[in-house]
Enzyme design. Structure first.
Site, short mmCIF file in Angstrom:
data_model
loop_
_atom_site.label_atom_id
_atom_site.label_comp_id
_atom_site.label_asym_id
_atom_site.label_seq_id
_atom_site.Cartn_x
_atom_site.Cartn_y
_atom_site.Cartn_z
CD GLU A 1 -19.95 16.68 18.97
OE1 GLU A 1 -19.58 15.52 18.73
OE2 GLU A 1 -19.32 17.46 19.71
CG ASP B 1 -15.37 8.18 18.33
OD1 ASP B 1 -15.37 9.15 19.11
OD2 ASP B 1 -15.86 8.22 17.19
#
Lengths: 263, 452
Positions: A50, A61
């Protein structure tokens, strides 16, 4: 439609194991080292990388990934660097999939992004803040370019949303295993397994990969026991933040790759 | 009318016909929508459904009106400011006095609605982001009033600029968390609040402070704030027998502006003018004028105008006003701009501070620096429109919180050495030097050390 991700995850399944999916952002600590780290992840045993597009406001995140990504944003890392990473990962023998918040893709141009990503050998993209409800342009562009598209499902997703989201996915579906942002956790939790079960009931032919929380081989083995793929992000980034470099990334990959084979 | 009679729900702002936008999924034309992780969709759906049920519930409407009247002090008055208006080309200027609300700004209108909604969905904890601290103070206030746990995220830079409001929030029992990521201002506080929400969504409601963010926030916050314009429109008709020629409001995220604009949107002859924070000037790149100086993109859960670079990274905004120092804007403003119903203009720090000083000295009203941007807009627009114009300005907040910043800007403190209360003023070398003149409102010279 031929899906790079589906093919690779299917091959792992044929070997009786889960696939290992490694996340690393482009540009930390700098572009060449980040690409070197991605290649090291592949050499250590990652099936899919990824490739993270740096973004100034990574709302999904946690602090580990944001710390790394902030450096890349300040250095002006952009889609051209991302496409270089895609080519490098493909050359190293893994499947490259881009992970991007939506605005950098929209700014680059949705069709242009799809065309350039396909040309670089990318499988498709994971879009954490794009739900299928808002994805009209991306659905069309990814179809036209023959790209995979990975949306997220969460423990809180209703049955109706689960069905709608799975129908829009190609390659795999990303099951967010716990409610919350990315980051390593000591336990992955039962919610992940329950979510995978619900997902399989709706879409038995779509691979389910689990992310958010896996940090070592033992946890990878636990997740590999019920999912088609194990996604690891913050633990990889931690290797770079702690100064272990591509060698640390390779070692982590080896540990995790052994884990997904222990299931 | 006695002060204790419940206001009939039929008079309530929330019961009035809404604009045709947004659509059922929160789109204002191409703007708005939901660009958030799937993990938040269930919570946003829950909020949408609970809000739609609540806004037509007579018991809620009575309670909301009671709080407006008995707690906030609504309706807020209209004040004509003739001595200020002498500097506006002779136009008449009327202020809508949201600065007189309990907690000192329009923010209380929205948080009371969202706090009642929080109780309705059975959650015990609220979180909020804040820039200037006004929304944080309002949220902490509502949480104290309703017995909710409260956490406020505030950029570290803003906790320094607005130290007084940090103390106020803590006095009210809220936890204030300084945010040290990114630019350490409002946009980063929003990121942190979203992270908290996605992690604690089962127990926590996010009380969003402006008309931005994912659906239903832009529409819901608008509905809670539209009381400003609904009141003002009726007040003007009652006292002037006519509508204003223009309605002016400052625009950061844009909640006070949407609040006063909404009632006037169907009145095609009334100009709606949003004043964006121009910082050092839009041409310098150091500003917070998302519509004037930005372009459409996605930030904080919605598509709207924003300040971004070629890679789609959010560009840091700059403004002397912490409350306007935001690189995005609510999607309804983008829509009103594109359809030509509202116009948006930048006001520089200097222009805003000049208007700030002028209102202080001509009318005895210390405005919030945010609101001073709208006042600066009135000075310019009044000169353009001429002596017959009737201008309605939303004075969205009071300036107590800004006294230190203003002191540093004008060099007014007894000891003019700047404190770290306004780092920006210090960086720009304004803190320790004699400031720009306070304006010639009374044709007097400002003496060094003259206190505001």
């Amino acid at each position: 439609m031929n899906s790079q991700l589906d093919t690779r995850i299917g091959a792992a399944k044929a070997e009786g194991r889960a696939a290992l999916i490694a996340y690393l952002p482009v540009g930390y600590p700098d572009v060449p080292t980040s690409i070197e780290a991605m290649v090291a992840a592949v050499e250590g045993g990652a099936d899919v990388v990824e490739i993270g597009v740096p973004y100034s406001d990574p709302g999904m995140d946690g602090p580990t990934i944001q710390e790394a990504v902030d450096v890349a944003v300040r250095a002006g890392v952009g889609m051209a660097d991302v496409l270089s990473a895609v080519s490098a990962v493909a050359a190293a023998g893994a499947v490259p999939v881009v992970m991007s918040y939506w605005n950098p893709i929209e700014r680059y141009g949705v069709e242009r992004f799809a065309t350039d990503l396909a040309a670089a050998g990318g499988a498709g993209a994971i879009t954490p803040d794009l739900i299928p409800d808002e994805a009209g342009a991306w659905l069309a562009a990814s179809d036209a370019a023959g790209l995979d598209r990975v949306f997220l499902v969460a423990p809180s997703s209703t049955d109706a949303r689960l069905a709608m989201t799975l129908a829009a996915c190609r390659g795999f579906v990303y099951a967010a295993s716990t409610m919350g942002v990315t980051g390593t956790r000591s336990t992955v939790g039962d919610t992940a397994q329950a979510l995978v079960t619900r997902t399989r009931e709706v879409a038995p032919d779509l691979a389910v990969c689990v992310g958010l929380g896996v940090s070592d081989g033992d946890q990878a083995a636990e997740v590999a026991g019920f999912a088609d793929g194990v996604i690891v992000g913050s633990a990889y980034v931690r290797q770079l933040l702690d100064g272990h470099g591509p060698a640390g990334v390779r070692a982590l990959s080896e540990d995790l790759a052994a884990g997904v084979r222990r299931r | 009318m006695t002060t204790t009679a419940p206001v009939p729900p039929s008079d309530a702002s929330l019961s009035r016909p809404r604009p045709e936008w947004p659509d059922a999924t929160g789109h204002f034309g191409p703007y708005g929508g939901r660009f958030v992780p799937e993990a938040l969709i269930a919570a946003l759906d829950e909020l949408s459904e609970a809000y739609e049920a609540m806004r037509v519930d007579p018991a809620f409407l009575v309670e909301f009106e009671r709080l407006h009247r008995d707690y906030t002090g609504r309706p807020s008055p209209i004040t004509e400011v003739p001595r200020f208006a002498e500097h506006c080309g002779g136009a008449r200027v009327l202020l809508k006095r949201e600065d007189l609300n309990h907690t000192g700004s329009h923010k209380i209108n929205n948080v009371l609605g969202q706090a009642l909604l929080t109780k309705r969905i059975g959650k015990k904890r609220v979180i909020a982001e804040t820039g200037a601290g006004q929304h944080g103070v309002a949220t902490a206030t509502a949480a104290a009033l309703m017995g909710l746990e409260c956490t406020v995220y505030m950029g570290e830079e803003d906790t320094r600029r607005q130290a007084l409001n940090v103390a106020r929030m803590r006095l009210l029992g809220a936890e204030v968390i300084p945010v040290t990521t990114g630019s350490r201002t409002l946009k980063d506080a929003i990121n942190e609040a979203f992270r908290d929400w996605v992690t604690n969504v089962e127990t926590t409601n996010y009380v969003f402070g402006t008309v931005a963010g994912p659906h239903p926030f832009p529409a819901m916050v608008r509905d809670f704030q539209r009381v400003i314009g609904d009141e003002a429109r009726a007040q003007l008709l009652a006292r002037e027998g006519r509508l204003p020629d223009a309605v002016l409001a400052c625009v950061g995220g844009g909640s006070n502006a949407i609040g006063i604009f909404t009632a006037f949107v169907p009145d095609a002859d009334v100009r709606l003018v949003g004043l964006e924070a121009g910082g050092d000037g839009v041409e310098t790149g150091r500003h917070a004028s998302s519509i004037t100086g930005g372009d459409p993109g996605v930030l904080h859960g919605a598509r709207s105008y924003l300040l971004q670079d070629a890679h789609g990274q959010t560009v840091e905004s700059h403004s002397i006003s912490a409350g306007l120092d935001y690189p995005g804007v609510g999607p309804e403003h983008s829509y009103l701009h594109d359809m030509g119903r509202a116009e948006y203009r930048p006001v520089t720090d200097s222009q805003a501070m000049e208007a700030f000083a002028l209102l202080c000295r001509t009318e005895g009203i210390i405005p919030a620096i945010e609101s001073a941007h709208a006042l600066a807009g009135a000075i310019t627009l009044g000169k353009e429109m001429g002596p017959d114009a009737l201008l309605l300005v939303n004075l969205s907040g009071r300036g107590d919180k800004d006294v230190e910043t203003a002191s540093a800007w004008f060099g007014l403190a007894e000891h003019t050495a700047p404190t770290d209360g306004d780092e920006r003023a210090v960086e720009e070398g304004r803190g320790g030097e004699p400031g720009p003149p306070l304006g010639d409102a009374d044709h007097t010279t400002v003496q060094d050390g003259d206190a505001l």
